[in-house]
Design a protein around this motif. Structure first.
Motif, PDB file in Angstrom:
ATOM      1  N   PHE A 170       0.835  -1.198   0.000  1.00 58.58           N
ATOM      2  CA  PHE A 170       0.000   0.000   0.000  1.00 58.58           C
ATOM      3  C   PHE A 170       0.873   1.253   0.000  1.00 58.58           C
ATOM      4  CE2 PHE A 170      -2.949   3.187   1.551  1.00 58.58           C
ATOM      5  CZ  PHE A 170      -4.152   2.814   0.951  1.00 58.58           C
ATOM      6  N   ALA A 171       1.970   1.226   0.759  1.00 60.84           N
ATOM      7  CA  ALA A 171       2.887   2.367   0.793  1.00 60.84           C
ATOM      8  C   ALA A 171       3.504   2.600  -0.586  1.00 60.84           C
ATOM      9  CB  ALA A 171       3.972   2.140   1.837  1.00 60.84           C
ATOM     10  N   ASP A 172       3.813   1.523  -1.308  1.00 55.96           N
ATOM     11  CA  ASP A 172       4.355   1.670  -2.656  1.00 55.96           C
ATOM     12  C   ASP A 172       3.332   2.311  -3.589  1.00 55.96           C
ATOM     13  OD1 ASP A 172       6.663   0.506  -1.773  1.00 55.96           O
ATOM     14  OD2 ASP A 172       6.244  -1.481  -2.610  1.00 55.96           O
ATOM     15  N   GLY A 173       2.066   1.900  -3.444  1.00 59.68           N
ATOM     16  CA  GLY A 173       1.019   2.502  -4.265  1.00 59.68           C
ATOM     17  C   GLY A 173       0.840   3.977  -3.961  1.00 59.68           C
ATOM     18  N   LEU A 174       0.941   4.337  -2.696  1.00 50.70           N
ATOM     19  CA  LEU A 174       0.846   5.741  -2.311  1.00 50.70           C
ATOM     20  C   LEU A 174       2.014   6.541  -2.877  1.00 50.70           C
ATOM     21  CD1 LEU A 174      -0.534   7.982  -0.669  1.00 50.70           C
ATOM     22  CD2 LEU A 174       0.733   7.184   1.347  1.00 50.70           C
ATOM     23  N   PHE A 175       3.196   5.953  -2.812  1.00 50.39           N
ATOM     24  CA  PHE A 175       4.387   6.612  -3.372  1.00 50.39           C
ATOM     25  C   PHE A 175       4.196   6.883  -4.865  1.00 50.39           C
ATOM     26  CE2 PHE A 175       8.455   6.564  -5.529  1.00 50.39           C
ATOM     27  CZ  PHE A 175       9.278   7.320  -4.718  1.00 50.39           C
ATOM     28  N   ASP A 176       3.715   5.888  -5.604  1.00 51.48           N
ATOM     29  CA  ASP A 176       3.516   6.052  -7.040  1.00 51.48           C
ATOM     30  C   ASP A 176       2.520   7.163  -7.342  1.00 51.48           C
ATOM     31  OD1 ASP A 176       5.291   4.009  -7.527  1.00 51.48           O
ATOM     32  OD2 ASP A 176       3.738   2.461  -7.656  1.00 51.48           O
ATOM     33  N   ALA A 177       1.423   7.225  -6.541  1.00 55.56           N
ATOM     34  CA  ALA A 177       0.406   8.255  -6.779  1.00 55.56           C
ATOM     35  C   ALA A 177       0.969   9.653  -6.539  1.00 55.56           C
ATOM     36  CB  ALA A 177      -0.798   8.006  -5.889  1.00 55.56           C
ATOM     37  N   THR A 212      -6.097  12.272  -3.121  1.00 61.50           N
ATOM     38  CA  THR A 212      -4.931  11.393  -3.017  1.00 61.50           C
ATOM     39  C   THR A 212      -5.322   9.931  -3.206  1.00 61.50           C
ATOM     40  OG1 THR A 212      -3.889  12.945  -1.471  1.00 61.50           O
ATOM     41  CG2 THR A 212      -3.013  10.707  -1.525  1.00 61.50           C
ATOM     42  N   PHE A 213      -6.422   9.536  -2.586  1.00 71.09           N
ATOM     43  CA  PHE A 213      -6.894   8.160  -2.733  1.00 71.09           C
ATOM     44  C   PHE A 213      -7.285   7.888  -4.186  1.00 71.09           C
ATOM     45  CE2 PHE A 213     -10.143   4.804  -2.430  1.00 71.09           C
ATOM     46  CZ  PHE A 213      -9.418   3.846  -1.743  1.00 71.09           C
ATOM     47  N   PHE A 214      -7.946   8.872  -4.813  1.00 69.65           N
ATOM     48  CA  PHE A 214      -8.347   8.725  -6.209  1.00 69.65           C
ATOM     49  C   PHE A 214      -7.119   8.582  -7.104  1.00 69.65           C
ATOM     50  CE2 PHE A 214      -9.559  10.293 -10.386  1.00 69.65           C
ATOM     51  CZ  PHE A 214     -10.774   9.656 -10.606  1.00 69.65           C
ATOM     52  N   ASP A 215      -6.087   9.365  -6.813  1.00 74.38           N
ATOM     53  CA  ASP A 215      -4.853   9.286  -7.611  1.00 74.38           C
ATOM     54  C   ASP A 215      -4.184   7.924  -7.475  1.00 74.38           C
ATOM     55  OD1 ASP A 215      -5.257  11.874  -8.405  1.00 74.38           O
ATOM     56  OD2 ASP A 215      -3.933  12.750  -6.897  1.00 74.38           O
ATOM     57  N   MET A 216      -4.309   7.288  -6.317  1.00 71.75           N
ATOM     58  CA  MET A 216      -3.740   5.949  -6.142  1.00 71.75           C
ATOM     59  C   MET A 216      -4.400   4.953  -7.079  1.00 71.75           C
ATOM     60  SD  MET A 216      -3.159   5.384  -2.060  1.00 71.75           S
ATOM     61  CE  MET A 216      -2.576   3.723  -2.389  1.00 71.75           C
ATOM     62  N   VAL A 217      -5.717   5.123  -7.271  1.00 69.06           N
ATOM     63  CA  VAL A 217      -6.461   4.186  -8.113  1.00 69.06           C
ATOM     64  C   VAL A 217      -6.263   4.522  -9.591  1.00 69.06           C
ATOM     65  CG1 VAL A 217      -8.703   3.109  -8.483  1.00 69.06           C
ATOM     66  CG2 VAL A 217      -8.148   4.072  -6.248  1.00 69.06           C
ATOM     67  N   ASP A 218      -6.199   5.813  -9.892  1.00 71.71           N
ATOM     68  CA  ASP A 218      -6.096   6.273 -11.280  1.00 71.71           C
ATOM     69  C   ASP A 218      -4.642   6.145 -11.755  1.00 71.71           C
ATOM     70  OD1 ASP A 218      -6.598   7.396 -13.713  1.00 71.71           O
ATOM     71  OD2 ASP A 218      -6.717   9.461 -12.974  1.00 71.71           O
ATOM     72  N   LYS A 219      -4.276   4.971 -12.197  1.00 74.52           N
ATOM     73  CA  LYS A 219      -2.885   4.694 -12.553  1.00 74.52           C
ATOM     74  C   LYS A 219      -2.401   5.502 -13.757  1.00 74.52           C
ATOM     75  CE  LYS A 219      -2.372   1.490  -9.399  1.00 74.52           C
ATOM     76  NZ  LYS A 219      -1.457   1.644  -8.260  1.00 74.52           N
ATOM     77  N   ASP A 220      -3.273   5.740 -14.739  1.00 73.25           N
ATOM     78  CA  ASP A 220      -2.843   6.457 -15.924  1.00 73.25           C
ATOM     79  C   ASP A 220      -3.111   7.949 -15.840  1.00 73.25           C
ATOM     80  OD1 ASP A 220      -5.554   6.354 -16.022  1.00 73.25           O
ATOM     81  OD2 ASP A 220      -5.694   5.255 -17.910  1.00 73.25           O
ATOM     82  N   ALA A 221      -3.606   8.430 -14.697  1.00 76.40           N
ATOM     83  CA  ALA A 221      -3.783   9.861 -14.429  1.00 76.40           C
ATOM     84  C   ALA A 221      -4.644  10.552 -15.477  1.00 76.40           C
ATOM     85  CB  ALA A 221      -2.424  10.540 -14.324  1.00 76.40           C
ATOM     86  N   ALA A 792      -7.195   4.930   5.337  1.00 75.66           N
ATOM     87  CA  ALA A 792      -7.312   4.816   3.884  1.00 75.66           C
ATOM     88  C   ALA A 792      -7.104   3.387   3.414  1.00 75.66           C
ATOM     89  CB  ALA A 792      -6.299   5.744   3.212  1.00 75.66           C
ATOM     90  N   ARG A 793      -6.352   2.601   4.170  1.00 77.05           N
ATOM     91  CA  ARG A 793      -6.076   1.230   3.768  1.00 77.05           C
ATOM     92  C   ARG A 793      -7.313   0.344   3.859  1.00 77.05           C
ATOM     93  NH1 ARG A 793      -0.727   1.176   7.437  1.00 77.05           N
ATOM     94  NH2 ARG A 793      -2.028   2.731   8.468  1.00 77.05           N
ATOM     95  N   SER A 794      -8.296   0.760   4.655  1.00 78.25           N
ATOM     96  CA  SER A 794      -9.528  -0.027   4.773  1.00 78.25           C
ATOM     97  C   SER A 794     -10.728   0.694   4.183  1.00 78.25           C
ATOM     98  CB  SER A 794      -9.800  -0.349   6.246  1.00 78.25           C
ATOM     99  OG  SER A 794     -10.005   0.839   6.995  1.00 78.25           O
ATOM    100  N   ALA A 795     -10.522   1.897   3.584  1.00 77.29           N
ATOM    101  CA  ALA A 795     -11.646   2.687   3.072  1.00 77.29           C
ATOM    102  C   ALA A 795     -12.396   1.946   1.975  1.00 77.29           C
ATOM    103  CB  ALA A 795     -11.139   4.031   2.562  1.00 77.29           C
ATOM    104  N   LEU A 796     -11.670   1.376   1.028  1.00 81.99           N
ATOM    105  CA  LEU A 796     -12.326   0.673  -0.070  1.00 81.99           C
ATOM    106  C   LEU A 796     -13.022  -0.595   0.427  1.00 81.99           C
ATOM    107  CD1 LEU A 796     -12.698   0.999  -3.122  1.00 81.99           C
ATOM    108  CD2 LEU A 796     -10.840  -0.622  -3.432  1.00 81.99           C
ATOM    109  N   ILE A 797     -12.431  -1.250   1.424  1.00 79.42           N
ATOM    110  CA  ILE A 797     -13.067  -2.439   2.004  1.00 79.42           C
ATOM    111  C   ILE A 797     -14.388  -2.042   2.654  1.00 79.42           C
ATOM    112  CG2 ILE A 797     -12.789  -4.340   3.632  1.00 79.42           C
ATOM    113  CD1 ILE A 797     -10.861  -4.425   1.266  1.00 79.42           C
ATOM    114  N   THR A 798     -14.404  -0.877   3.314  1.00 77.56           N
ATOM    115  CA  THR A 798     -15.633  -0.391   3.939  1.00 77.56           C
ATOM    116  C   THR A 798     -16.699  -0.110   2.895  1.00 77.56           C
ATOM    117  OG1 THR A 798     -14.336   0.621   5.710  1.00 77.56           O
ATOM    118  CG2 THR A 798     -16.599   1.370   5.461  1.00 77.56           C
TER     119      THR A 798
END
Length: 879
Positions: A170-177, A212-221, A792-798
């Motif tokens: 998850f930290a790597d995904g946040l870094f990429d975003a 920020t959370f949206f940017d993590m999911v939106d890989k191609d920006a 944020a790590r459990s937001a999508l699970i919620t």
């Protein structure tokens, strides 16, 4: 919403020179025109006027809405240019899709952030926990200097640097975003860039967190999230929360989210869709229904005792609380200590007036006083482990009002400590004081002792050791030391890091066999008590008098248990091996087998060990037509038992739970199953639940086993009582003389670390959810591997949990109809919830699990009992 396609109607506005058109948004004419499309939503219409001029599209007007999003669309579309021809048709289709989205009822109704559910969500999407956030930038900067390589922080160390070290992916995904937003392509960042990252992830505004959370999911920006990107973030969130089953079905859950957020099949979702889902998704809480008047009164009170300024009053209050909570233990311990002190004093005074005192002095009086307490305690220690006797006294007599039968094992341990002290006083005084003084006595001093030690005075120390009294005493001390040491939790539960060769000599098996050395100890104890130096008359040799009754009682108990186990070979109906190293055994109930929920049985499997018997709580209810136990493989015996039964199991079919199963019907060709013996049900603290109208049941991990049986029994009895009352009302009969079932409401809290653990009792959870229409049993499942609500790590699970439960009624974490809470419960809130709903009532609190939570649970029960009108009585059973 539909597009009106009445192609037969065209209107012209002569004064304005504009053309109005109602119909599909397509054009084959190369000229400027104004086109109007109407979108119908039930009885309301939205009219949109477009100005199409060659390669430009201008949104001229929108009528029928006051939404700011629709207004802003006009300015956005005005800036869009495209080539003529096929590109124009493509853009027009995009515009149509945009308009369908904007003019949909969900889009036009802006999310209200003032609602209670939204207010809770606005506090969410935290990318770091509270402890890390409180550290501040200085601590992050300090870790940067420790982890940086040539002044640059590698991506692999980013999570550790910001305090997210336990969620590497998850930290790597946040870094990429964060890097993608700043067009950073390097796998390392500078301190200045890290500071920018830190400022963004610690931004307290909800919009910034959402982006920020949206940017993590939106890989191609591109500002849009596709189904593949949703699936990827589901996999990432599931991995961070150790939810393997969600990872396995990530594609199904991604489709579910797209179905919810993309009803028009646009193929993507946008930022406002996530906001809508996050703010409008239903949230769950422990406080489901409360009495507002009682709650306000409760909140105004300080539930923790206030500190008294006067030290005398403070001590008095603490003492009164202690006595009130422990008066049963106090009087039993006082009686035991009084008897021990009385026996020691009596023997001490007796030997002080004998001739031997002149030679050996206070050494012999101390040794004999310790020996007298040792005789008493060696007799008494057998009584708490007479299981049948304890169960009968607990269940069939009223002694439980004044005797703490639930503390029988603890009392057994206390007596063992008394034995150790007695052995130390007796053996220590003899070996280090009595014998040396006798060896150095003069002939005149030795003269009165000739009747006891012989005419010839002992000439060396070995004379005492080689005698019957000596070697029996030394052997007993050695055997007692071995049994006492291996019974300690560090060795019994293998908590110490020992060399492999030594570790094989510890564990439960070592404890079990070493404890049976006491058979030899008791035989030697009787021999040692008969061959005494200073007592020659038989009636003064009292060791056998102390031991006679307890040894006969204990021997009868063991004989009865051995006789019962011989004919109580159970027939196994089903075996299931679940995640979390748990195996369930379902057996046909033996004829005449009766038990109470909360009790336990002893199990023996000759294929593993013909001698070992192990206790396990019963998980079936007395009203069930089967008997079941759930066994967690923690030690050597349970591991071997699981291995033996796993050989006859096969993978489950259909929707049956368990990794491996063996369903054995009476008419089937039965596979060769291990022979299983059971021993009678025995009493446990949990069986006292029938005394309470309201129950608060708390189980941690496998500690839920006795409580599951209680939950099933409560539901069965409430249903049965209701049927009886309805039948009596229909027939006009008087109430039958049957003792009513006391429990009317139960709160069950189950806390487990692994998602797979919910498979253990999935059927029970679904049964309660299906049949408990009146909500008499309130079930709460907690999965501690999932980050708490707001992270944020459990937001999508919620979000996913809310959608799945709303659509299908199934929780994605537990796989049951009971919603799962995340992280650990706030136990003070749990007690408050029960206290508010049941003022002026007595609550039975039953805890089963590791001892680490016992002190907190007991303290909470005491705090609420003292400061509210609700009284909590705490019972525990440690595993």
């Amino acid at each position: 919403m539909e597009i009106a396609s009445d192609q037969g109607s065209e209107t012209e506005s002569i004064n304005s020179g504009r053309i109005g058109f109602s119909g599909p948004l397509v054009s084959n004419k190369k000229k400027s025109s104004k086109k109007s499309a109407r979108f119908k939503d039930e009885d309301s219409y939205v009219e949109i006027t477009l100005d199409v001029r060659d390669d430009a599209i201008l949104l001229q007007n929108i009528r029928g809405t006051t939404d700011q999003k629709a207004t802003s669309l006009a300015s956005q579309l005005a800036k869009r240019n495209s080539s003529f021809g096929s590109q124009l048709s493509f853009n027009l289709r995009n515009v149509s899709q945009e308009l369908r989205r904007i003019t949909s009822s969900k889009s036009f109704n802006k999310v209200d952030r003032t609602k209670s559910g939204a207010a809770r969500a606005l506090r969410g999407l935290q990318f770091i926990n509270k402890n890390v956030r409180n550290e501040g930038w200085s601590e992050v900067e300090s870790r940067f200097h420790e982890l940086a390589v040539n002044g640059m922080l590698p991506k692999s160390h980013f999570g550790k640097c910001i305090g997210m070290h336990e969620s590497t992916e998850f930290a790597d995904g946040l870094f990429d975003a964060l890097a993608r937003k700043r067009c950073i392509t390097s796998p390392s960042i500078t301190k200045a860039e890290l500071h920018e990252f830190w400022e963004q992830i610690t931004d307290t505004s909800f919009d910034a967190r959402l982006q920020t959370f949206f940017d993590m999911v939106d890989k191609d920006a591109d500002g849009r999230i596709t189904e593949e990107e949703v699936q990827e973030i589901i996999m990432l969130s599931a991995a961070a929360n150790k939810l393997l089953k969600i990872q396995e079905h990530a594609n199904e859950y991604a489709a579910l989210i797209m179905e919810e957020l993309d009803p028009h099949n646009l193929g993507y979702i946008e930022l406002h869709n996530l906001e809508t889902l996050l703010l409008e998704a239903p949230h769950h809480s422990t406080n489901v229904s409360t009495n507002s008047r009682v709650l306000s009164q409760l909140l105004s009170q300080k539930l923790k005792p206030t500190k008294e300024a006067n030290p005398i009053k403070r001590c008095y209050r603490r003492l009164s609380y202690f006595i009130g909570d422990n008066w049963k233990r106090i009087w039993v311990m006082t009686l035991w200590l009084t008897i021990c002190a009385g026996l020691f004093t009596w023997k001490f005074i007796q030997y002080k007036h004998r001739a031997v005192f002149d030679v050996m002095g206070y050494c012999v009086t101390t040794a004999k006083g310790g020996a007298e307490t040792l005789k008493f305690n060696m007799a008494l220690i057998l009584l708490p482990v007479c299981r049948n006797t304890m169960t009968w006294l607990r269940s069939r007599t009223k002694l439980g009002v004044i005797v703490p039968f639930n503390d029988n094992v603890n009392f057994h341990k206390v007596i063992a400590l008394g034995i150790a002290i007695g052995v130390g006083l007796h053996a220590g005084a003899h070996l280090t004081c009595d014998f040396p003084r006798l060896l150095h006595a003069t002939d005149e001093e030795y003269e009165p002792l000739k009747p006891f030690f012989g005419d010839k005075r002992p000439n060396n120390y070995w004379w005492f050791v080689k005698g019957t009294e000596g070697w029996t005493g030394v052997v007993m001390v050695v055997l007692m030391a071995i049994a006492f040491t291996l019974a300690q939790p560090w060795f019994r539960r293998n908590r110490l890091k020992l060399p492999t060769t030594i570790k094989k000599l510890t564990g439960f098996n070592a404890f079990w066999y070493s404890h049976h050395l006491f058979v030899i100890v008791y035989i030697l104890f009787i021999i040692h008590g008969y061959f005494l130096y200073l007592s020659k008359k038989w009636y003064k040799k009292t060791t056998w008098m102390y031991l006679a009754v307890p040894m006969v009682l204990y021997a009868c108990e063991r004989l009865i248990r051995a006789f019962r186990s011989g004919y109580k070979t159970v027939q196994i109906s089903k075996v299931a091996v679940y995640p979390g190293n748990v195996m369930a055994l379902y057996m046909y109930k033996p004829q005449g087998f009766k038990y109470t929920s909360g009790q336990y049985i002893f199990v023996n499997c000759s294929d593993v060990s013909p001698f070992q018997w192990h206790p396990f709580s019963i998980t079936s209810a007395p009203g069930d037509d089967y008997l079941s136990i759930h066994i967690r493989t923690l030690g050597d015996w349970t591991s071997q038992l699981k291995a033996v039964f796993s050989k006859v199991c096969q993978p489950p079919t259909n929707d049956k739970s368990g990794l491996l199963r063996a369903d054995i019907a009476p008419e089937m060709n039965k596979p060769r199953l291990p022979r299983l013996l059971i021993d009678e049900p025995y009493g446990a603290p949990a069986q006292d639940y029938k005394k309470y109208d309201i129950l608060l049941l708390v189980g941690l991990g496998i500690g839920a086993t006795p409580l599951i049986s209680i939950v099933k029994d409560v539901l069965n009895n409430i249903k049965q009582q209701k049927e009886i009352e309805e039948e009596l009302a229909e027939n006009g009969l008087k109430d039958i003389k049957k003792k009513p079932f006391a429990t009317r409401r139960a709160y069950f809290y189950w806390v487990t670390r692994e998602q797979g653990s919910f498979e253990w009792f999935r059927g029970v959870m679904n049964d309660v959810a299906e049949h408990d229409k009146e909500g008499l049993i309130e079930l709460h499942n907690y999965c501690t591997s999932v980050y708490e609500e707001g992270d944020a790590r459990s937001a999508l699970i919620t979000m996913l949990q809310a959608i799945q439960h709303a659509k299908n009624g199934i929780d994605i974490v537990s796989g049951t109809r009971v919603k799962t809470h995340f992280a650990r419960p706030n136990w003070r809130q749990v007690f408050k919830h029960v206290a508010v709903n049941h003022a002026d009532q007595k609550i039975g609190v039953f805890y089963c699990g590791p001892p680490s939570l016992v002190a907190d649970m007991r303290q909470l029960a005491q705090d609420f009992s003292r400061k509210t009108t609700t009284k909590f009585e705490f019972h525990k059973e440690n595993f």
